[in-house]
Design a protein around this motif. Sequence first.
Motif, PDB file in Angstrom:
ATOM      1  N   THR A   1      13.581  55.040   7.394  1.00 51.44           N
ATOM      2  CA  THR A   1      13.744  56.462   7.735  1.00 51.44           C
ATOM      3  C   THR A   1      12.389  57.147   7.938  1.00 51.44           C
ATOM      4  OG1 THR A   1      13.848  57.059   5.388  1.00 51.44           O
ATOM      5  CG2 THR A   1      15.936  56.574   6.466  1.00 51.44           C
TER       6      THR A   1
ATOM      7  N   MET B   1       9.942  57.173  13.466  1.00 53.48           N
ATOM      8  CA  MET B   1      10.778  56.984  14.660  1.00 53.48           C
ATOM      9  C   MET B   1      12.255  57.244  14.386  1.00 53.48           C
ATOM     10  SD  MET B   1      10.690  56.257  17.846  1.00 53.48           S
ATOM     11  CE  MET B   1      11.878  55.798  19.111  1.00 53.48           C
TER      12      MET B   1
ATOM     13  N   ASP C   1      15.881  53.390   2.754  1.00 52.71           N
ATOM     14  CA  ASP C   1      14.431  53.267   2.792  1.00 52.71           C
ATOM     15  C   ASP C   1      13.940  52.830   1.429  1.00 52.71           C
ATOM     16  OD1 ASP C   1      12.246  54.558   5.066  1.00 52.71           O
ATOM     17  OD2 ASP C   1      11.455  53.873   3.134  1.00 52.71           O
TER      18      ASP C   1
ATOM     19  N   THR D   1      12.792  51.593  24.742  1.00 51.06           N
ATOM     20  CA  THR D   1      13.094  52.976  25.135  1.00 51.06           C
ATOM     21  C   THR D   1      12.765  53.297  26.587  1.00 51.06           C
ATOM     22  OG1 THR D   1      11.152  53.341  23.758  1.00 51.06           O
ATOM     23  CG2 THR D   1      13.145  54.442  23.088  1.00 51.06           C
TER      24      THR D   1
ATOM     25  N   ARG E   1       1.277  55.018   8.565  1.00 51.20           N
ATOM     26  CA  ARG E   1       2.124  54.689   9.729  1.00 51.20           C
ATOM     27  C   ARG E   1       1.288  54.224  10.912  1.00 51.20           C
ATOM     28  NH1 ARG E   1       3.410  59.682  13.145  1.00 51.20           N
ATOM     29  NH2 ARG E   1       1.783  61.142  12.573  1.00 51.20           N
TER      30      ARG E   1
ATOM     31  N   ARG F   1      -0.181  49.322  11.782  1.00 56.30           N
ATOM     32  CA  ARG F   1      -0.193  48.785  13.151  1.00 56.30           C
ATOM     33  C   ARG F   1      -1.521  48.103  13.505  1.00 56.30           C
ATOM     34  NH1 ARG F   1       3.532  52.994  13.468  1.00 56.30           N
ATOM     35  NH2 ARG F   1       5.135  52.759  15.060  1.00 56.30           N
TER      36      ARG F   1
ATOM     37  N   ASP G   1       3.150  45.690  19.729  1.00 54.50           N
ATOM     38  CA  ASP G   1       3.664  47.050  19.579  1.00 54.50           C
ATOM     39  C   ASP G   1       4.151  47.601  20.917  1.00 54.50           C
ATOM     40  OD1 ASP G   1       4.267  49.505  18.469  1.00 54.50           O
ATOM     41  OD2 ASP G   1       2.207  50.228  18.516  1.00 54.50           O
TER      42      ASP G   1
HETATM   43  N1  LIG Z   1      11.068  52.345  20.821  1.00 58.47           N
HETATM   44  C1  LIG Z   1       9.969  53.067  20.695  1.00 58.47           C
HETATM   45  O1  LIG Z   1       9.515  53.699  21.620  1.00 58.47           O
HETATM   46  C2  LIG Z   1       9.279  53.107  19.349  1.00 58.47           C
HETATM   47  C3  LIG Z   1       8.378  54.131  19.029  1.00 58.47           C
HETATM   48  C4  LIG Z   1       7.788  54.126  17.755  1.00 58.47           C
HETATM   49  C5  LIG Z   1       8.095  53.108  16.853  1.00 58.47           C
HETATM   50  N2  LIG Z   1       8.978  52.121  17.225  1.00 58.47           N
HETATM   51  C6  LIG Z   1       9.331  51.033  16.279  1.00 58.47           C
HETATM   52  O2  LIG Z   1      10.071  51.584  15.218  1.00 58.47           O
HETATM   53  C7  LIG Z   1       9.824  50.836  14.025  1.00 58.47           C
HETATM   54  C8  LIG Z   1       9.392  51.796  12.917  1.00 58.47           C
HETATM   55  O3  LIG Z   1       8.234  52.481  13.329  1.00 58.47           O
HETATM   56  P1  LIG Z   1       7.830  53.870  12.630  1.00 58.47           P
HETATM   57  O4  LIG Z   1       6.719  54.429  13.440  1.00 58.47           O
HETATM   58  O5  LIG Z   1       9.040  54.710  12.381  1.00 58.47           O
HETATM   59  O6  LIG Z   1       7.238  53.305  11.250  1.00 58.47           O
HETATM   60  P2  LIG Z   1       7.160  54.078   9.860  1.00 58.47           P
HETATM   61  O7  LIG Z   1       6.221  53.281   9.047  1.00 58.47           O
HETATM   62  O8  LIG Z   1       6.904  55.528  10.076  1.00 58.47           O
HETATM   63  O9  LIG Z   1       8.663  53.965   9.261  1.00 58.47           O
HETATM   64  C9  LIG Z   1       9.234  52.749   8.799  1.00 58.47           C
HETATM   65  C10 LIG Z   1      10.046  53.046   7.541  1.00 58.47           C
HETATM   66  O10 LIG Z   1      10.687  51.833   7.126  1.00 58.47           O
HETATM   67  C11 LIG Z   1      10.664  51.791   5.683  1.00 58.47           C
HETATM   68  N3  LIG Z   1      10.853  50.409   5.238  1.00 58.47           N
HETATM   69  C12 LIG Z   1       9.933  49.423   5.134  1.00 58.47           C
HETATM   70  N4  LIG Z   1      10.499  48.291   4.703  1.00 58.47           N
HETATM   71  C13 LIG Z   1      11.831  48.566   4.529  1.00 58.47           C
HETATM   72  C14 LIG Z   1      12.945  47.804   4.115  1.00 58.47           C
HETATM   73  N5  LIG Z   1      12.828  46.506   3.790  1.00 58.47           N
HETATM   74  N6  LIG Z   1      14.155  48.415   4.039  1.00 58.47           N
HETATM   75  C15 LIG Z   1      14.279  49.736   4.368  1.00 58.47           C
HETATM   76  N7  LIG Z   1      13.248  50.512   4.769  1.00 58.47           N
HETATM   77  C16 LIG Z   1      12.035  49.934   4.867  1.00 58.47           C
HETATM   78  C17 LIG Z   1       9.311  52.377   5.327  1.00 58.47           C
HETATM   79  O11 LIG Z   1       9.271  52.830   3.990  1.00 58.47           O
HETATM   80  C18 LIG Z   1       9.181  53.505   6.355  1.00 58.47           C
HETATM   81  O12 LIG Z   1       9.667  54.731   5.849  1.00 58.47           O
HETATM   82  C19 LIG Z   1       8.758  49.791  14.385  1.00 58.47           C
HETATM   83  O13 LIG Z   1       9.381  48.562  14.659  1.00 58.47           O
HETATM   84  C20 LIG Z   1       8.128  50.338  15.652  1.00 58.47           C
HETATM   85  O14 LIG Z   1       7.624  49.327  16.498  1.00 58.47           O
HETATM   86  C21 LIG Z   1       9.570  52.127  18.422  1.00 58.47           C
END
Ligand SMILES: NC(=O)c1ccc[n+]([C@@H]2O[C@H](COP(=O)([O-])OP(=O)(O)OC[C@H]3O[C@@H](n4cnc5c(N)ncnc54)[C@H](O)[C@@H]3O)[C@@H](O)[C@H]2O)c1
Length: 354
Positions: free
Chosen positions: A17, A20, A41, A130, A177, A181, A194
């Motif tokens: 949570t 993204m 989370d 996306t 965050r 990366r 990424d």
């Molecule tokens: N599609 C897109 O355009 C796009 C854009 C940004 C990020 N992303 C992807 O989204 C994913 C998350 O990125 P983000 O920027 O939100 O990262 P983030 O670090 O902000 O959020 C990830 C969350 O996952 C939680 N987490 C970690 N391990 C966990 C587990 N085992 N169970 C439950 N929760 C857990 C963390 O505590 C954190 O709150 C990545 O894979 C990233 O590549 C995609």
Amino acid sequence: MATRPRAKPVRILVVGTGSMAAAHVRAYQAMPGVTVVAGVDTRPDVLKAFQTDHAIPHGFATVQDAIAWGGFDAVSNVTPDSVHKTTTLPLLAAGKHVLCEKPLATSHADAAEMADAAARAGVVNMVNLTYRNVPALQAAQALVAAGTIGPVRHFEASYLQSWLTQPAWGDWKTEPRWLWRLSTAHGSNGVLGDVGVHILDYATFVIGAMPARFTSRLATFDKAPGGRIDEYTLDANDSFVMETELTNGALGTISATRFASGHLNDLRLRVYGDTGGLEVLFEGGKSLLRGCIGPDMPTATWRKLPTPPVPTTYRRFVDAIRGTATPDPTFARGAALQAVLDAATLGAGADLPA
Ligand SMILES: NC(=O)c1ccc[n+]([C@@H]2O[C@H](COP(=O)([O-])OP(=O)(O)OC[C@H]3O[C@@H](n4cnc5c(N)ncnc54)[C@H](O)[C@@H]3O)[C@@H](O)[C@H]2O)c1
């Protein structure tokens, strides 16, 4: 007068949570009949803020706890790349539909295992690439598939970000965050894993062919004293360039960087065929398709082409669950992209004789 049947209700669990996740929730909450019922989370404070911000009733510390509760049909997996596999497999085994963030996994072996598990489970499985939501991309793919620009001979694709040279998205030197990366020990495959996955999908989806052979180089630049900040070793790649021949014979380059000063988040694809050229742009958050086709070629006249709106991956995921759309891109596509990313990592760094 006939009344429209109500769409089948879909209850969504968001796993991970962080940053993204909000985009997923906002998309689902705008769809009739779709409810985000819970979040998972490992960080209780992040989970609590997520539940409060989006009025989400249930929260769990682990995927296993959420499965034991069971009050959901489908999942958005928005965890960091390194835990996509371990969090997704139990959900598939529990028969839940999964939209997983990109990259599907951090290795082809893991991505293939996820694709196999999803196929065995017989559930809807999609990867959140996306930029499939960019109207110019879908319009360009349709033009190339229809033969409008003839056989594709040459292309250039680039993904340009600059969050390592300016603070528009926050301070990468202090925010976890961004720091995860930059660190392979934290499961990052750098810019290649990424956003390289996005530009690889962007180019090969439009052209309709995958890399057959290529060379690639990756670079990791000095960014902090000793290459470390706190527990993060800054060893993940910051820039990559690949030159490739696709299975249809087209030759081109695919690149991505976090050092493209002057670009926040821009994707560019130029595709050249025997009977026309296309520019497929997503710049400044705007989709634009330009073409120079047939009679315009001798004067090199480029025109803006129509780009009808397209449903988002979130919408297509829900529609696929309801049986009204075909899921795409699937885990199998995510695994195929991951095979190229793995090979690009291995193919990096060969030096020519001086
Ligand atoms: N599609 C897109 O355009 C796009 C854009 C940004 C990020 N992303 C992807 O989204 C994913 C998350 O990125 P983000 O920027 O939100 O990262 P983030 O670090 O902000 O959020 C990830 C969350 O996952 C939680 N987490 C970690 N391990 C966990 C587990 N085992 N169970 C439950 N929760 C857990 C963390 O505590 C954190 O709150 C990545 O894979 C990233 O590549 C995609």
